[in-house]
Design an enzyme around this catalytic site. Structure first.
Site: not given
Length: 219
Positions: A10-11, A13, A87-88, A90
């Site tokens: 993704h772009g 953030t 995403e992973v 956390y």
């Protein structure tokens, strides 16, 4: 023949700007992030996109929407969202600084490092996530076993698509990097840039990384 998968980070953030662990948290694309997404759509112009997927997080969905809007010939207007491309996670480190995560993870390994990339360089991606899982007070951060299962499920899902399909997936930096390390030809890959592309070639029995962290089509 193979299924050609183009995984796009993704772009940029706001959490990327501030070097924070974003994971399952979501912050909006910056102006640069919107430009990242538009540029990759233009770079994919020679590609006939048969399928467009994204994770279900807003930053990936927005990237896919901007990407496809800037692709000159695509008839697809909306990505299909899937949790497989998230995403992973956390855990307790969500939103914390990259430095803090690196210090805690490396401390458990008997080191003191200030960048997660340093931990990965020394111990590899699976070990990093096992260390973060152990360091997380809630033990909710995804470990390597969980990530292996999720990545295999994502690859198996993509393998069900018709042979010779061109597939674009708007996803996230750490999960793209983990997939590259799991299926690629070396133990470590650098973290992909925002808007960068990884190409995978999938057959029923194999997954190959054709190129990684590129800003344009190479093959």
């Amino acid at each position: 023949m193979a299924i050609n998968v183009y995984m796009v980070r993704h772009g940029e953030t706001y959490f990327n700007m501030f070097a924070r662990l974003q994971g399952w948290s979501d912050t909006p694309l910056t102006k640069k992030g919107e430009a990242d997404a538009a540029k990759v759509g233009q770079e994919l112009a020679p590609l006939k996109i048969d399928y467009l997927f994204s994770s279900d997080f807003k930053r990936a969905v927005d990237t896919a929407r901007i990407l496809i809007k800037n692709h000159p010939s695509s008839t697809i207007t909306e990505p299909t969202q899937s949790k497989l491309f998230r995403e992973v996670f956390y855990g307790s480190f969500e939103g914390h600084s990259n430095e803090e995560g690196a210090i805690w993870a490396s401390h458990l390994a008997g080191d003191r490092m200030r960048r997660l990339s340093e931990v990965i360089d020394k111990y590899g991606m699976p070990k990093l996530h096992d260390l973060l899982h152990e360091a997380d007070p809630a033990h909710l951060a995804e470990d390597s076993k969980q990530l292996d299962v999720r990545c295999d499920r994502a690859i198996d899902f993509l393998r069900q698509l018709p042979d010779n399909s061109n597939v674009v997936v708007a996803s996230h930096g750490s999960i793209i990097r983990y997939i590259a390390c799991r299926y690629g030809d070396r133990d470590n890959y650098e973290g992909p840039d925002n808007g960068a592309i990884m190409k995978l070639a999938l057959t029923p029995n194999d997954a190959q990384v054709i190129f990684y962290n590129e800003k344009s089509l190479k093959n």
